[in-house]
Design a protein around this motif. Structure first.
Motif, PDB file in Angstrom:
ATOM      1  N   ALA A  87       0.820  -1.209   0.000  1.00  0.00           N
ATOM      2  CA  ALA A  87       0.000   0.000   0.000  1.00  0.00           C
ATOM      3  C   ALA A  87       0.845   1.246   0.000  1.00  0.00           C
ATOM      4  CB  ALA A  87      -0.890   0.001   1.239  1.00  0.00           C
ATOM      5  N   GLU A  88       0.189   2.356  -0.330  1.00  0.00           N
ATOM      6  CA  GLU A  88       0.864   3.655  -0.267  1.00  0.00           C
ATOM      7  C   GLU A  88       0.014   4.574   0.603  1.00  0.00           C
ATOM      8  OE1 GLU A  88       1.792   5.284  -4.073  1.00  0.00           O
ATOM      9  OE2 GLU A  88       2.689   3.445  -4.827  1.00  0.00           O
ATOM     10  N   GLU A  89      -0.355   4.101   1.780  1.00  0.00           N
ATOM     11  CA  GLU A  89      -1.224   4.914   2.632  1.00  0.00           C
ATOM     12  C   GLU A  89      -1.043   4.479   4.071  1.00  0.00           C
ATOM     13  OE1 GLU A  89      -5.455   3.726   2.473  1.00  0.00           O
ATOM     14  OE2 GLU A  89      -4.865   2.203   1.024  1.00  0.00           O
ATOM     15  N   ARG A  90      -1.755   5.142   4.981  1.00  0.00           N
ATOM     16  CA  ARG A  90      -1.740   4.746   6.379  1.00  0.00           C
ATOM     17  C   ARG A  90      -2.336   3.334   6.484  1.00  0.00           C
ATOM     18  NH1 ARG A  90      -5.955   7.509  10.435  1.00  0.00           N
ATOM     19  NH2 ARG A  90      -4.838   9.388   9.828  1.00  0.00           N
ATOM     20  N   PRO A  91      -1.702   2.436   7.241  1.00  0.00           N
ATOM     21  CA  PRO A  91      -2.251   1.075   7.366  1.00  0.00           C
ATOM     22  C   PRO A  91      -3.700   1.098   7.845  1.00  0.00           C
ATOM     23  CG  PRO A  91      -0.081   1.198   8.371  1.00  0.00           C
ATOM     24  CD  PRO A  91      -0.445   2.591   7.994  1.00  0.00           C
ATOM     25  N   ARG A  92      -4.530   0.262   7.209  1.00  0.00           N
ATOM     26  CA  ARG A  92      -5.934   0.202   7.620  1.00  0.00           C
ATOM     27  C   ARG A  92      -6.066  -0.820   8.739  1.00  0.00           C
ATOM     28  NH1 ARG A  92      -9.098   0.003   1.836  1.00  0.00           N
ATOM     29  NH2 ARG A  92      -7.732   1.433   0.716  1.00  0.00           N
ATOM     30  N   THR A  93      -5.864  -0.341   9.947  1.00  0.00           N
ATOM     31  CA  THR A  93      -5.801  -1.246  11.102  1.00  0.00           C
ATOM     32  C   THR A  93      -7.063  -2.091  11.238  1.00  0.00           C
ATOM     33  OG1 THR A  93      -4.909   0.764  12.044  1.00  0.00           O
ATOM     34  CG2 THR A  93      -4.862  -1.161  13.427  1.00  0.00           C
ATOM     35  N   ALA A  94      -8.217  -1.457  11.095  1.00  0.00           N
ATOM     36  CA  ALA A  94      -9.467  -2.187  11.326  1.00  0.00           C
ATOM     37  C   ALA A  94      -9.591  -3.351  10.364  1.00  0.00           C
ATOM     38  CB  ALA A  94     -10.640  -1.230  11.161  1.00  0.00           C
ATOM     39  N   LEU A  95      -9.224  -3.093   9.089  1.00  0.00           N
ATOM     40  CA  LEU A  95      -9.355  -4.137   8.075  1.00  0.00           C
ATOM     41  C   LEU A  95      -8.377  -5.278   8.341  1.00  0.00           C
ATOM     42  CD1 LEU A  95     -10.564  -5.197   5.467  1.00  0.00           C
ATOM     43  CD2 LEU A  95      -8.989  -3.783   4.187  1.00  0.00           C
ATOM     44  N   THR A  96      -7.123  -4.951   8.619  1.00  0.00           N
ATOM     45  CA  THR A  96      -6.158  -6.035   8.842  1.00  0.00           C
ATOM     46  C   THR A  96      -6.545  -6.838  10.087  1.00  0.00           C
ATOM     47  OG1 THR A  96      -4.747  -4.459   9.978  1.00  0.00           O
ATOM     48  CG2 THR A  96      -4.189  -4.940   7.710  1.00  0.00           C
ATOM     49  N   GLN A  97      -7.065  -6.149  11.104  1.00  0.00           N
ATOM     50  CA  GLN A  97      -7.464  -6.881  12.304  1.00  0.00           C
ATOM     51  C   GLN A  97      -8.645  -7.795  12.040  1.00  0.00           C
ATOM     52  OE1 GLN A  97      -7.985  -3.828  15.245  1.00  0.00           O
ATOM     53  NE2 GLN A  97      -5.828  -3.875  15.860  1.00  0.00           N
ATOM     54  N   SER A  98      -9.647  -7.287  11.316  1.00  0.00           N
ATOM     55  CA  SER A  98     -10.803  -8.172  11.086  1.00  0.00           C
ATOM     56  C   SER A  98     -10.412  -9.340  10.186  1.00  0.00           C
ATOM     57  CB  SER A  98     -12.013  -7.409  10.540  1.00  0.00           C
ATOM     58  OG  SER A  98     -11.643  -6.548   9.518  1.00  0.00           O
ATOM     59  N   PHE A  99      -9.493  -9.089   9.246  1.00  0.00           N
ATOM     60  CA  PHE A  99      -9.005 -10.180   8.393  1.00  0.00           C
ATOM     61  C   PHE A  99      -8.316 -11.243   9.259  1.00  0.00           C
ATOM     62  CE2 PHE A  99      -5.592 -12.060   5.796  1.00  0.00           C
ATOM     63  CZ  PHE A  99      -6.314 -12.519   4.707  1.00  0.00           C
ATOM     64  N   SER A 100      -7.444 -10.777  10.168  1.00  0.00           N
ATOM     65  CA  SER A 100      -6.721 -11.723  11.027  1.00  0.00           C
ATOM     66  C   SER A 100      -7.690 -12.518  11.892  1.00  0.00           C
ATOM     67  CB  SER A 100      -5.744 -11.000  11.954  1.00  0.00           C
ATOM     68  OG  SER A 100      -4.973 -10.107  11.213  1.00  0.00           O
TER      69      SER A 100
END
Length: 1603
Positions: free
Chosen positions: A1314-1327
């Protein structure tokens, strides 16, 4: 017209006009039709030169109906108030307030709606009628309801009071349209389409119509005279700067406002100006508008925004000086009391005593005793006569019958329910009384039956459906009272909703109850020897009356037997009731005044009650008056509403005589609007024998019973009291008598004096119950036996309400006996008269000033056209937003109202409320008729309405938000400090012990590895070497959507095919080395082959995403642009795309003749080139990387051979890639790290890449994860879009995937590119989601790259896990980083963007001063590395831009190193973790792109933070994007739901952004799903969206312009 002498109109014309007015008022003809016909009729009598503006003075005062006609035809002028609460006083005040505004003129940009949203709700003419506006004092207001009959429809707004009240009511449409069109036409269209038409100009030909509009706007919002004049100076545009985006208009200081006034001028000197101004005048200020990039925009939307900007530019209320600090220099302004405000100056009030309660010898010792006495002495005396819906007496209940039936009920209650051993009901138990409003006889029997059985009745409303508004709260009351039996009548029992088996279902929230029918025929006769024990009135509870609070909860007020009896005695004394008097009752007999007079006191005095059911009032509003005549009744109990309806329905009936009335009890006489009903009623019926002294308003509350009542006095004694009070004073809690001329006054009538045997005082509404001063408004408290004693089962609340000890100034209690709070606000006036100014429940404290919901309802209802509000149904309540209450007005609009009607009415209401109450309305919502939740009596259920509003489930059809005018306590805009030099910053950091923020990855020089590829300078050489040493090693495997291998490439296959391509380029393309070639391929193997073919031929490849066959119109121009900007001399592609580029659709989108030669590579020539090209200098170009940034800029960067090899080596080391590894890649292979991983890394490191085109996931979402599992992959790369697709598409399938053997436990790294601020919510729900399939949460991480360096961070295999920190969002706006605990308010989680790659150095620099920053500051990330790109590739060769971005040096400190500026803001933080080399690990946190960040109020906001808040507010918002335009914040939301929900989102979006970000949203745009453009990396293209919005291309469902 108003100033001229009326032209005498011929009689027949006058008659026709009167007829027309009648039609209009009856609603048989629309306003437009009426005006058309009227102008036709009178056109001949008012000659006017065509096209001439009428003189100004006249224009301002034109009444809607020419005064001539209204003077001749005042139809039923005396009484035709078509609104219940309409007061002449009030109406005139409202008209005057509006007229005052009119001089200032105001125009509000109208919202735009999609046509499908403009629904005409069908008018079911016979809906259960209901008036009654709710205001916060809902409990008492309840009785207003179901009654609300159609009779209201009978009279139109035809007769205003006197002609003067119609002055100044020139219709708003006239002047808005005049302002817009610059003509004097009487056209009444202001619809958005009409507005956008450009119109020719009058007024001396000087300015565009827009100039007029600007004037109209300029004069809104209390603008002082010199501002006002400034707009008319001839004003030339000398400077071209004026053509850039308009200035910031949302600042606070007056200087800004002045500057802004000068800044955008539209009115121009005749003939002056440059060429730019000679354009045809556009609507609004379109010619001064441009998009951010300086593209001029002229569209409806931008003109509306401009209109809004101009409106907002006027200075608000004066800026406030003081600020308070909200936990950390968060400066929310707080209103400081102005020293000039009115303060109470009087002496301390003295408690008032009522007269002695004279105990008459023959008063009965209890009500049961009274009933026994009358039932045995005069059994034939009539007690109650009920009416049917035709007004015929249905039934006469005598005292004998009442006595015998009550006995029967009492006996059956105690002995026939349950068993002998276990009776179901014992004395003292509570039972519910559920009786309809048309059956007082059954209710009375049941009530007295309970009293005789010593059982406590709890009268409630009949539940109509299983889910009535508020039934849950009633159920809670019944449950807490322990009710197990419900008494009801036969008819009512049959009418209750039943289940298929015939049982009565349990109502929502109710306890399980046994239904007990009280009709005599169902009951067994009591035995001869059974007799109830009739005691004297004692301290036991007699009955419980329910009360609905402001928040919707229902409380039970317990009334003791002694209180009930004493209250009856006090009423008997003050009303001088005598035996056998006849009383007509229209009120609800189950509670309140109706119960006290018509059920209790009447029996004590053996009176005869004539009960008028609501159903009859609906059919015949005069019925109660007719019954008074018929029965020669002495007393009548009514509400203002009943008097009002009688006026409306009254048509000079001959046979009416009200001479018999000695007392007309007005139950809601304390309401602010009752006085007008009383006056108007007296006005009409005085000629029918009604004596003025008969009207007796009273004040009451569930807690204190009757608080005061005006006594029926003898003729000729002192007239009743009037108070004309200043609203301004009232809002500060003080009483200031005002002359009636002032606009904002409240006229009150007295409600008589204190009850006999009671004492009354007035205490401060908040805090300690201290006595008020004589000229101060407070809450009334009474001390008497005759009040309620408690809220059932609520000890704490009971203590606060029923056991109050008021204290004097010195803190001493004024009496040893407790007082009861009445819930009424008011004061004790001269001569001991009591005045009520409002209810505690309806109190709204806005900005420290108190306003009463009822007053605001009254003002809104007095706004013309009065018939606009459907049956007067308005709810007013307040909501808390940003630490203050904000006023919300919700009204039901008539089914036939048009958009314009609605909008104008709304604008007028805002002005009226501002003019009269000096308070802004935060939100005004209109809903279709009959859609607000109702109380059982048909009133508006206020708390339920408020709940729906806050949940976004109200479904309004029109909304107007005015946050700009209301919200005055925003934090102070941040003042930028005078720039501190970079040197002093650095010294300051050193002194305070802060590190300078810098970090680096491992040093490439130190690493010893057996990397064979390092020997080669060029990737083409690495490939040739691999083709010789490991010819059959598979480098690439491409999967199709079924997960099977579509094709694969070994080293030698790749080498051979690349040779053929090179040969083809040389032979067919005749290319020189260094020529640029565009590769337009779908993601796959061909792309890779073509890339190496170009390298072999010495050409520079550019990978381009192919056009989308279903969407050529938008995707092909981008392809064309990249091909042109990159100066490609030829295009290589597949046969299929080749056809597409030349298709008919393509030629519609672009000019196909200007394509460079297109080579299709499907069938390659057999022969290979004579010689492979060998580049001489590794610093020459290897390839160009083109990408569209999130802000919509197309930027290509140059990658040299050196950088490319360094890049591959860096990734190889970070991810430990070797020929034996397999890596799964699900990315778009066109730019950035995605391209490098897809095409380059395998050749450099020799590992096998499993390629999964992301587009295939749309067909098969499980494709990527199945491949990862099947190939036992340890490292995989994907994009956010892919991750989102998996999260949404596979969310419910994890179990079935598990059963199919999907296993992710081997995954070591799963990196999001990515070229942006990490999307914490998305990565967490994916995990979390895929944890069940073995995915280790620590495996998921992100990378970070940008244009200047395609990969700066990438979570490799070794090294610590990525960390997450929580930062204070408010500090971030000031570019400071303050770490907070997880879950603390205003916290924002930020995830580290992976580890810094080997060979990369990072520093955080101040983007303005270029000085190095300390660790705790947010700054721009600068990077120094071997794989930085070497510059932008631009056609125009913008050298300045390039040198700055790629070759920057710090202004202080290490000034030698050359850095590249990433354009992203972030910060570094040294963690406690250690990395592989044993050093402390430095984590890089990316916050957001510098060019995306919005500067508002001096603070820096990142769009994503606002968007996250907005998406959270309502389940139907699926996506959101924000951008600014002329410093207005525009919020675009995608709606997943019916279009009817669109308007629900407007208040919610505005609230959340105010609460969480302290920003006022200027425009809310609701669009369909998929409108917000997203690029291939899944990033929102906010600037594209902005341009689309301004150019009017979004087809929004709804656009709201917040005032």
């Amino acid at each position: 017209m108003a100033d001229r002498d009326p032209v005498p109109l011929p009689a027949e014309v006058r008659a026709k006009l009167a007829e027309l007015e009648l039609e209009l008022s009856e609603g048989d003809i629309t306003q437009k039709g009426y005006e058309k016909k009227r102008s036709k009729l009178i056109g001949a009598f008012f000659p006017q030169a065509p096209g001439m503006d009428p003189p100004m003075g006249q224009e301002r005062r034109t009444p809607v109906t020419p005064s001539s006609s209204s003077r001749y035809h005042r139809r039923r002028s005396s009484g035709s108030r078509d609104e219940r609460y309409r007061s002449d006083v009030h109406t005139e005040a409202v008209q005057a307030a509006l007229a005052k505004h009119k001089e200032r003129k105001m125009a509000v940009p109208m919202p735009s709606k999609r046509r499908s949203l403009v629904v005409q709700t069908s008018m079911d003419a016979y809906t259960p009628p209901d008036t009654s506006s709710g205001s916060e004092g809902e409990g008492q207001g309840d009785g207003d309801g179901e009654e609300g009959g159609d009779c209201e429809e009978e009279d139109g707004g035809g007769g205003g009071g006197t002609s003067s009240s119609r002055e100044g009511s020139i219709s708003m449409e006239h002047w808005i349209s005049r302002a817009i069109h610059g003509t004097s036409s009487t056209t009444t269209t202001t619809s958005s389409t009409a507005s956008s038409s450009s119109s020719s100009t009058r007024s001396g030909g000087s300015g565009a119509a827009g100039g007029r509009l600007a004037d109209v706007l300029a004069q809104h919002m209390h603008i002082s005279a010199h501002h006002h004049l400034r707009h008319h100076h001839p004003h030339h545009h000398h400077k071209t700067e004026n053509h850039s985006a308009p200035p910031d208009v949302t600042g606070y200081t007056n200087s800004t406002a002045n500057a802004a006034t000068d800044g955008i001028q539209v009115e121009r000197a005749p003939g002056g100006g440059t060429a730019a101004q000679r354009q045809t005048p556009k609507y609004g200020n379109a010619e001064l508008m441009e998009t951010g990039d300086g593209v001029p925009v002229s569209s409806r939307v931008s003109a509306k925004i401009q209109q809004l900007v101009n409106t907002l530019k006027r200075p608000k209320r004066p800026p406030l000086r003081e600020f308070f600090v909200d936990d950390f220099e968060e400066l929310l302004e707080v209103q400081q009391p102005d020293p000039n405000l009115p303060k109470a100056e009087g002496a301390q009030m003295v408690a008032m005593r009522g007269e002695q309660l004279g105990v008459v010898t023959n008063w009965p010792p209890s009500l049961e005793a009274a009933l026994q006495r009358w039932g045995t002495i005069s059994p034939k005396a009539p007690c109650l006569t009920t009416m049917d819906t035709n007004g015929k007496p249905l039934y006469v209940l005598t005292y004998g019958k009442l006595w015998s039936r009550s006995l029967k009920v009492a006996y059956n209650l105690l002995h026939k329910l349950g068993t002998k051993q276990e009776p179901l009901v014992r004395p003292g138990d509570r039972v519910a009384l559920v009786f309809p409003n048309n059956d007082p006889a059954a209710f009375m029997t049941a009530f007295y039956g309970c009293l005789l059985a010593e059982v406590v009745p709890v009268p409630i409303e009949v539940p109509l459906t299983r889910k009535d508004a508020g039934s849950q709260q009633i159920g809670f009351l019944l449950g807490s009272c322990g009710v197990t039996v419900a008494l009801t009548s036969d008819a009512c029992h049959k009418g209750l909703p039943k289940s298929p088996t015939g049982e009565i279902p349990q109502f929502k929230g109710w306890p399980k109850v046994l239904w007990f029918v009280t009709e005599s025929k169902h009951l067994s006769k009591p035995p001869r020897d059974w007799f109830p024990h009739i005691k004297d009135a004692n301290q036991d509870t007699a009955y419980i009356e329910y009360k609905t609070c402001k928040d919707g909860s229902v409380l039970g007020v317990t009334v003791m037997r002694i209180a009930m009896l004493t209250h009856c005695q006090a009423l008997t004394q003050s009303c001088s009731y005598t035996e056998a008097e006849t009383i007509v009752n229209v009120l609800d007999f189950k509670k309140d005044v109706g119960l006290w007079h018509a059920v209790l006191t009447s029996v004590m005095n053996m009176m005869h009650v004539i009960s008028i059911p609501y159903a009859l009032m609906k059919v015949n509003p005069l019925s109660w008056i007719q019954k008074v005549c018929q029965y020669k009744a002495k007393v009548a109990c009514v509400k203002s509403r009943d008097m009002h309806w009688a006026l409306v329905a009254h048509r000079d009936q001959r046979d009416i005589n009200l001479g018999s009335l000695r007392m007309l009890v007005v139950a809601d006489g304390s309401n602010p609007w009752s006085i007008s009903s009383c006056d108007a009623f007296l006005n009409v019926f005085q000629s029918k024998g009604l004596k003025p002294e008969v009207i007796c308003p009273c004040a009451s509350s569930p807690e204190a019973l009757t608080v005061a009542i005006r006594r029926p006095v003898e003729e000729g004694s002192t007239p009743p009291g009037r108070g004309v009070l200043s609203m301004q004073g009232l809002s500060h809690g003080v009483i200031r008598v005002d002359s009636e001329e002032k606009l904002s006054v409240l006229t009150l009538q007295d409600v008589g004096s204190v009850m006999p045997g009671a004492m009354m005082c007035v205490v401060k509404p908040e805090g300690v119950p201290q006595l008020c001063k004589a000229d101060e408004i407070g809450e009334m408290c009474v001390c008497t036996v005759a009040t309620g004693t408690s809220y059932y089962g609520l000890a704490g609340m009971t203590k606060n309400t029923f056991e109050v000890f008021p204290t004097s100034n010195n803190g001493a209690p004024i009496s040893e006996f407790p007082f009861t709070r009445t819930g009424l606000l008011g004061f004790i006036g001269p001569a001991g008269l009591i005045f009520v100014a409002g209810k505690m429940d309806g109190l709204m404290v806005v900005g420290g000033r108190r306003h009463n919901a009822d007053d605001i309802v009254a003002t809104a209802l007095a706004v013309e056209p009065m018939k606009f509000v459907y049956r007067g149904r308005i709810a007013v309540f307040s909501i808390m937003v940003l630490h203050d209450e904000r006023i919300v007005v919700v009204a039901e609009q008539r089914p036939d109202s048009t958009e314009e009607d609605s909008f104008q009415w709304m604008s007028r209401v805002l002005q009226a409320i501002d003019g009269i109450h000096q308070v802004g309305v935060y939100c005004l919502a209109l809903v279709p008729s009959n859609t607000l939740p109702k109380t059982p009596l048909g009133g508006i259920h206020l708390s339920e309405t408020k709940q729906l509003f806050l949940e976004g489930a109200l479904h309004p059809c029109n909304v107007l938000m005015c946050p700009h005018t209301c919200v005055t306590n925003l934090p102070k805009p941040r003042q930028k400090q005078p720039e501190i030099g970079p040197a002093s910053v650095m010294v300051g950091n050193l002194v305070s012990g802060k590190r300078i923020a810098q970090a680096s990855g491992r040093d490439l020089g130190q690493i010893e590895d057996n990397d064979q590829a390092r020997k080669f300078l060029f990737l083409s050489e690495v490939l040739q070497w691999r083709a010789q040493t490991t010819p059959d090693h598979v480098l690439y495997t491409l999967l199709n959507s079924r997960g099977t291998i579509a094709s694969s490439l070994t080293c030698v296959q790749l080498h051979k095919r690349a040779e053929k391509i090179a040969g083809m380029l040389a032979e067919r393309g005749h290319l020189q080395d260094g020529d640029h070639v565009a590769l337009v391929y779908p993601p796959g193997i061909d792309l890779i082959v073509a890339f190496y073919g170009c390298l072999y031929a010495g050409c520079v490849p550019i990978t381009v995403r192919p056009p989308h066959p279903q969407n050529i119109a938008t995707t092909l121009p981008t392809v064309k642009m990249i091909v042109e900007v990159s100066r490609s001399v030829c295009v290589m592609t597949t046969q299929l795309i080749c056809k597409l580029l030349r298709s008919k659709e393509a030629s519609a989108a672009v000019d196909v003749r200007t394509w460079p030669p297109v080579l299709d590579t499907d069938d390659l020539p057999k022969k290979k080139p004579p010689l492979l090209y060998k580049p001489s200098n590794p610093d020459t170009l290897a390839y160009l990387d083109f990408s569209v940034s999130t802000t919509g800029m197309l930027a290509g960067v140059k990658m040299s051979h050196t950088a490319t090899s360094a890049f591959c080596r860096s990734i190889k080391l970070q991810c430990e890639l070797y020929p034996s590894r397999e890596v799964a890649i699900c990315l778009d292979p066109y730019c950035g790290l995605g391209f490098v991983l897809w095409c380059l890394c395998s050749v450099y490191s020799g590992h096998q890449s499993i390629l999964i085109p992301p587009s295939e996931l749309e067909v098969n979402p499980a494709l990527w994860l199945s491949a990862v599992s099947q190939y036992k992959v340890r490292d995989t790369f994907c994009s956010y879009s892919v991750m989102e697709l998996c999260t949404k598409g596979l969310g419910l399938q994890t179990d079935s995937l598990k059963s199919r053997g999907l296993d992710l436990s081997r995954v070591r790294t799963c990196v999001v590119v990515a070229e942006e601020r990490p999307r914490t919510a998305l990565t967490q729900s994916f995990s979390k989601l895929f944890k069940d399939l073995g995915l280790h949460p620590r495996a998921v991480s992100t990378s970070f790259g940008c244009r200047v360096n395609l990969a700066i961070c990438l979570q490799g295999t070794s090294g610590p896990d990525p960390t997450t920190v929580y930062v204070d969002m408010r500090a971030l706006r000031h570019d400071r980083v303050r770490l907070v605990e997880r879950g603390s308010p205003h916290s924002l989680p930020l995830m580290e963007s992976g580890k810094i790659l080997p060979g990369v150095r990072i520093i955080i620099a101040n983007p303005e001063t270029k000085g190095p920053m300390g660790e705790s500051h947010l700054g721009e990330i600068w990077v120094h590395s071997g794989h930085n790109a070497s510059g932008y590739f631009t056609v125009y060769g913008d050298e300045a831009l390039q040198s700055d971005h790629f070759n920057s040096r710090l202004s202080f400190g290490d000034t030698q190193t050359v850095w590249a500026r990433t354009g992203y803001l972030g910060f570094l933080r040294r963690t406690e973790l250690t990395d592989a080399s044993g050093e402390r690990h430095d984590a890089l946190y990316v916050v957001g792109a510098l060019e995306e960040a919005m500067e508002l109020r001096g603070m820096r906001y990142h769009p994503i933070d606002i968007e996250t808040s907005v998406i959270r507010t309502h389940k139907s918002i699926t996506e959101c994007a924000v951008f600014t335009w002329t410093n207005l914040l525009v919020v675009v939301v995608e709606l997943d739901g019916s279009e009817q929900e669109a308007l629900d989102l407007v208040p919610l979006v505005t609230n959340v952004v105010l609460e969480e970000h302290y920003l006022i949203v200027g425009v809310v745009v609701v669009v369909d799903i998929g409108v917000i453009p997203i690029n291939s990396r899944g990033e929102k293209q906010r600037m594209h969206l902005r341009d689309g919005f301004l150019a009017d291309q979004l087809d929004p469902i709804y656009v709201a312009y917040n005032m």
